[in-house]
Enzyme design. Structure first.
Site, PDB file in Angstrom:
ATOM      1  N   ARG A 132       0.807  -1.234   0.000  1.00 20.97           N
ATOM      2  CA  ARG A 132       0.000   0.000   0.000  1.00 20.97           C
ATOM      3  C   ARG A 132       0.830   1.270   0.000  1.00 20.97           C
ATOM      4  NH1 ARG A 132      -2.787  -3.356   3.418  1.00 20.97           N
ATOM      5  NH2 ARG A 132      -4.642  -4.234   2.443  1.00 20.97           N
ATOM      6  N   LYS A 154       3.291  11.526 -11.249  1.00 16.30           N
ATOM      7  CA  LYS A 154       2.506  10.575 -12.050  1.00 16.30           C
ATOM      8  C   LYS A 154       3.336   9.318 -12.267  1.00 16.30           C
ATOM      9  CE  LYS A 154      -0.228  13.651 -14.983  1.00 16.30           C
ATOM     10  NZ  LYS A 154      -0.452  13.993 -16.397  1.00 16.30           N
ATOM     11  N   GLU A 196      10.726  19.237 -24.438  1.00 18.14           N
ATOM     12  CA  GLU A 196       9.942  19.529 -23.224  1.00 18.14           C
ATOM     13  C   GLU A 196      10.500  20.767 -22.514  1.00 18.14           C
ATOM     14  OE1 GLU A 196       7.169  17.993 -22.636  1.00 18.14           O
ATOM     15  OE2 GLU A 196       7.307  15.942 -23.426  1.00 18.14           O
ATOM     16  N   LYS A 238       7.717  23.248 -13.890  1.00 17.84           N
ATOM     17  CA  LYS A 238       6.790  22.119 -13.742  1.00 17.84           C
ATOM     18  C   LYS A 238       6.309  22.024 -12.299  1.00 17.84           C
ATOM     19  CE  LYS A 238       5.465  17.464 -14.646  1.00 17.84           C
ATOM     20  NZ  LYS A 238       5.660  16.182 -15.326  1.00 17.84           N
ATOM     21  N   GLU A 248      -4.208  17.401 -11.788  1.00 19.16           N
ATOM     22  CA  GLU A 248      -4.632  17.743 -13.137  1.00 19.16           C
ATOM     23  C   GLU A 248      -6.115  18.056 -13.280  1.00 19.16           C
ATOM     24  OE1 GLU A 248      -2.510  15.562 -16.065  1.00 19.16           O
ATOM     25  OE2 GLU A 248      -3.823  16.193 -17.687  1.00 19.16           O
ATOM     26  N   ARG A 252      -2.572  22.344 -14.933  1.00 20.81           N
ATOM     27  CA  ARG A 252      -1.613  21.319 -15.348  1.00 20.81           C
ATOM     28  C   ARG A 252      -1.807  20.920 -16.816  1.00 20.81           C
ATOM     29  NH1 ARG A 252       0.544  16.535 -11.334  1.00 20.81           N
ATOM     30  NH2 ARG A 252       1.954  15.548 -12.799  1.00 20.81           N
ATOM     31  N   ASN A 256       0.513  20.136 -21.597  1.00 24.79           N
ATOM     32  CA  ASN A 256       0.280  19.314 -22.787  1.00 24.79           C
ATOM     33  C   ASN A 256       0.396  20.095 -24.089  1.00 24.79           C
ATOM     34  OD1 ASN A 256      -0.157  16.856 -21.425  1.00 24.79           O
ATOM     35  ND2 ASN A 256      -2.186  17.581 -20.833  1.00 24.79           N
ATOM     36  N   HIS A 259       1.059  18.339 -27.352  1.00 21.95           N
ATOM     37  CA  HIS A 259       0.913  16.901 -27.109  1.00 21.95           C
ATOM     38  C   HIS A 259      -0.273  16.273 -27.837  1.00 21.95           C
ATOM     39  CE1 HIS A 259       4.079  17.498 -24.258  1.00 21.95           C
ATOM     40  NE2 HIS A 259       4.021  16.252 -23.815  1.00 21.95           N
ATOM     41  N   HIS A 263       0.729  13.319 -29.914  1.00 21.36           N
ATOM     42  CA  HIS A 263       0.214  11.967 -29.680  1.00 21.36           C
ATOM     43  C   HIS A 263      -0.361  11.386 -30.963  1.00 21.36           C
ATOM     44  CE1 HIS A 263      -0.300  12.639 -25.075  1.00 21.36           C
ATOM     45  NE2 HIS A 263       0.879  12.136 -25.371  1.00 21.36           N
ATOM     46  N   HIS A 276       8.841  10.582 -28.400  1.00 20.28           N
ATOM     47  CA  HIS A 276       7.800  11.457 -27.868  1.00 20.28           C
ATOM     48  C   HIS A 276       8.175  12.937 -28.038  1.00 20.28           C
ATOM     49  CE1 HIS A 276       4.733  13.000 -25.183  1.00 20.28           C
ATOM     50  NE2 HIS A 276       5.675  13.586 -24.460  1.00 20.28           N
TER      51      HIS A 276
HETATM   52  P1  NAD Z   1      13.224   5.934 -21.794  1.00 15.87           P
HETATM   53  O1  NAD Z   1      13.061   5.710 -20.359  1.00 15.87           O
HETATM   54  O2  NAD Z   1      12.763   4.859 -22.707  1.00 15.87           O
HETATM   55  O3  NAD Z   1      14.747   6.283 -22.113  1.00 15.87           O
HETATM   56  C1  NAD Z   1      15.149   6.490 -23.445  1.00 15.87           C
HETATM   57  C2  NAD Z   1      16.325   5.586 -23.808  1.00 15.87           C
HETATM   58  O4  NAD Z   1      17.517   6.081 -23.213  1.00 15.87           O
HETATM   59  C3  NAD Z   1      16.185   4.159 -23.305  1.00 15.87           C
HETATM   60  O5  NAD Z   1      16.725   3.292 -24.251  1.00 15.87           O
HETATM   61  C4  NAD Z   1      17.029   4.177 -22.040  1.00 15.87           C
HETATM   62  O6  NAD Z   1      17.487   2.901 -21.653  1.00 15.87           O
HETATM   63  C5  NAD Z   1      18.163   5.056 -22.467  1.00 15.87           C
HETATM   64  N1  NAD Z   1      18.911   5.723 -21.413  1.00 15.87           N
HETATM   65  C6  NAD Z   1      18.445   6.229 -20.262  1.00 15.87           C
HETATM   66  N2  NAD Z   1      19.395   6.914 -19.637  1.00 15.87           N
HETATM   67  C7  NAD Z   1      20.504   6.821 -20.382  1.00 15.87           C
HETATM   68  C8  NAD Z   1      21.817   7.331 -20.266  1.00 15.87           C
HETATM   69  N3  NAD Z   1      22.154   8.144 -19.264  1.00 15.87           N
HETATM   70  N4  NAD Z   1      22.720   7.007 -21.217  1.00 15.87           N
HETATM   71  C9  NAD Z   1      22.361   6.235 -22.263  1.00 15.87           C
HETATM   72  N5  NAD Z   1      21.135   5.755 -22.459  1.00 15.87           N
HETATM   73  C10 NAD Z   1      20.211   6.050 -21.523  1.00 15.87           C
HETATM   74  O7  NAD Z   1      12.454   7.260 -22.272  1.00 15.87           O
HETATM   75  P2  NAD Z   1      12.311   8.711 -21.621  1.00 15.87           P
HETATM   76  O8  NAD Z   1      12.238   9.614 -22.769  1.00 15.87           O
HETATM   77  O9  NAD Z   1      13.271   8.949 -20.553  1.00 15.87           O
HETATM   78  O10 NAD Z   1      10.876   8.622 -20.931  1.00 15.87           O
HETATM   79  C11 NAD Z   1       9.725   8.310 -21.680  1.00 15.87           C
HETATM   80  C12 NAD Z   1       8.696   7.711 -20.770  1.00 15.87           C
HETATM   81  O11 NAD Z   1       8.379   8.659 -19.763  1.00 15.87           O
HETATM   82  C13 NAD Z   1       7.407   7.354 -21.452  1.00 15.87           C
HETATM   83  O12 NAD Z   1       6.982   6.086 -21.021  1.00 15.87           O
HETATM   84  C14 NAD Z   1       6.430   8.411 -20.974  1.00 15.87           C
HETATM   85  O13 NAD Z   1       5.099   7.943 -20.908  1.00 15.87           O
HETATM   86  C15 NAD Z   1       6.971   8.717 -19.620  1.00 15.87           C
HETATM   87  N6  NAD Z   1       6.634  10.054 -19.133  1.00 15.87           N
HETATM   88  C16 NAD Z   1       6.076  10.154 -17.909  1.00 15.87           C
HETATM   89  C17 NAD Z   1       5.744  11.385 -17.388  1.00 15.87           C
HETATM   90  C18 NAD Z   1       5.194  11.500 -16.019  1.00 15.87           C
HETATM   91  O14 NAD Z   1       4.743  12.570 -15.623  1.00 15.87           O
HETATM   92  N7  NAD Z   1       5.239  10.447 -15.240  1.00 15.87           N
HETATM   93  C19 NAD Z   1       5.985  12.546 -18.133  1.00 15.87           C
HETATM   94  C20 NAD Z   1       6.575  12.408 -19.376  1.00 15.87           C
HETATM   95  C21 NAD Z   1       6.885  11.162 -19.867  1.00 15.87           C
HETATM   96 MG    MG Z   2       5.535  15.004 -22.779  1.00 13.80          MG
END
Ligand code: NAD
Ligand code: MG
Length: 373
Positions: A132, A154, A196, A238, A248, A252, A256, A259, A263, A276
């Site tokens: 939990r 999130k 971003e 942020k 949200e 918030r 987007n 986005h 998307h 993305h």
């Molecule tokens: P990711 O986590 O897939 O990382 C991108 C790539 O970089 C991966 O292959 C990873 O292994 C690699 N990597 C990570 N750190 C590295 C480093 N220091 N050196 C070399 N390679 C490295 O993608 P991301 O862009 O970090 O995140 C995208 C995800 O985040 C999506 O799933 C999205 O939905 C989520 N997201 C969440 C929120 C939220 O508020 N929670 C906001 C935006 C995005």
């Molecule tokens: Mg985004």
């Protein structure tokens, strides 16, 4: 804030920002060389038991360094998941729970998310549900996760029917951002994160946008002081938005910007074909063009948006195989549309975004037909 930025840049010391959420407030530490230094991780651990969650790309680079930042009497375990957005599933989160239970971790334990947004979202969700809810710390290693996903609470996973459909709000104890980790990040991923960063300037802070225009080259060359400033400012923006609207209901939504179009591009091209941030980059230019059509931005504003995206190495065209109807079809399914009315985030001016749900269909059609491919 402009003045603050310039004065910070003089020293190499890490910057700290507090996310103000009452009892759930937490610090974000940003600087070079934080990993491996016990001063940054140790104070936020709850209990003796520590589970590091990472993936097979990040582990060989940074896992040992994080372990060095933990004192000898900790009981440290790790889960190394395969890399990739396609692994952001409940099955992967189950593997984390399996590891926690197998190791006999109790409620006084801490999960450490070491990786990009995929790892952060999964580890955070695992922490939200394990017994939990247990403590977790974000150690984001992509620019996108440093400026976006690690801040705001999130967490969650994808469902076969939609991205991020299963999740929870769960705040970390701390966010540790080591800008040195960006040295191993592929350039395309860096640009995606910059989308971003640019977004924060466009929605809330024209001064920051101008700062980014002046320093984009240094950011792409991984200048440590510049990265620290850009990340600090992005997280501050942020955090301010999140503090105003933790779950949200209102402001918030401005996060987007770009986005809804983005998307649509991601979904139409198949997730992963466009990163993305790349889709959001093109989407922000589409939002700027539409804002221009509505008479809010002038020609020069749109040129500035286009130029900063180009300087960041981001696309400024939509996919060649995507028609107006392709866009409309996916946009209607976008979960950000609370009812049948299309809600778009548009720009009244650079640095001033708004939620708009009365875009004339003819203007939207014209944009989708004429936007460059
Ligand atoms: P990711 O986590 O897939 O990382 C991108 C790539 O970089 C991966 O292959 C990873 O292994 C690699 N990597 C990570 N750190 C590295 C480093 N220091 N050196 C070399 N390679 C490295 O993608 P991301 O862009 O970090 O995140 C995208 C995800 O985040 C999506 O799933 C999205 O939905 C989520 N997201 C969440 C929120 C939220 O508020 N929670 C906001 C935006 C995005
Ligand atoms: Mg985004």
């Amino acid at each position: 804030m402009q003045g603050l930025i310039m004065s910070h840049a003089i020293s190499d010391a890490p910057l700290t920002l507090n996310v103000e959420l009452g009892e759930r407030s937490y610090p974000i530490h940003i600087g070079a060389g934080l990993l491996g230094d016990p001063r940054w991780l140790e104070p936020y651990l709850v209990g003796r038991q520590v589970m590091i969650v990472t993936n097979d790309t990040v582990a060989p680079r940074y896992l040992e360094r994080v372990k060095q930042g933990l004192s000898g009497d900790r009981e440290v375990r790790e889960v190394v998941l395969p890399d990739g957005e396609h692994t952001k599933t409940l099955d992967s989160v189950s593997l984390i729970w399996d590891a926690l239970l197998a190791a006999g971790f109790n409620r006084r334990c801490t999960l450490v998310a070491l990786g990009g947004g995929v790892i952060g979202d999964m580890a955070g969700f695992a922490a939200a549900c394990y017994q939990r809810g247990v403590a977790f710390i974000q150690v984001p290693t992509t620019l996108l996760s440093q400026v976006d996903s690690s801040v705001g609470g999130k967490t969650g996973v994808n469902h076969p029917r939609g991205k991020n459909m299963i999740g929870a709000f769960w705040q970390p104890r701390a966010v540790l951002i080591d800008t040195d980790t960006l040295r191993t990040l592929p350039e395309r991923e860096l640009s995606a994160g910059l989308a971003e960063v640019i977004k924060y300037g466009l929605i809330r802070d024209a001064g920051f946008l101008a700062w980014l225009e002046a320093h984009m080259e240094e950011l792409r060359a991984l200048d440590g002081a510049m990265l620290r400033e850009a990340i600090h400012r992005s997280c501050a923006l942020k955090a301010a938005v999140v503090a105003e609207d933790e779950t949200e209901q209102g402001v918030r939504a401005l996060l987007n910007l770009g986005h809804t179009f983005g998307h649509a591009i991601e979904a139409h091209q198949g997730y992963g074909a466009w990163l993305h941030g790349e889709a959001v980059g093109a989407g922000m230019l589409m939002a700027a063009e539409l804002s221009h059509r509505l008479g809010w931005l002038d020609d020069d504003d749109v040129v500035r948006v286009s130029a900063i995206l180009e300087a960041a190495g981001l696309p400024r065209v939509a996919p060649g195989n995507m028609t107006r109807d392709d866009f409309l079809e996916v946009m209607r399914l976008d979960k950000k549309n609370l009812d049948s009315r299309l809600r778009l985030i548009l720009l009244r001016a650079l640095g001033d975004a708004c939620v708009h749900d009365a875009t004339p269909k003819a203007e939207l059609d014209a944009l989708l037909e004429t936007f460059p491919r």
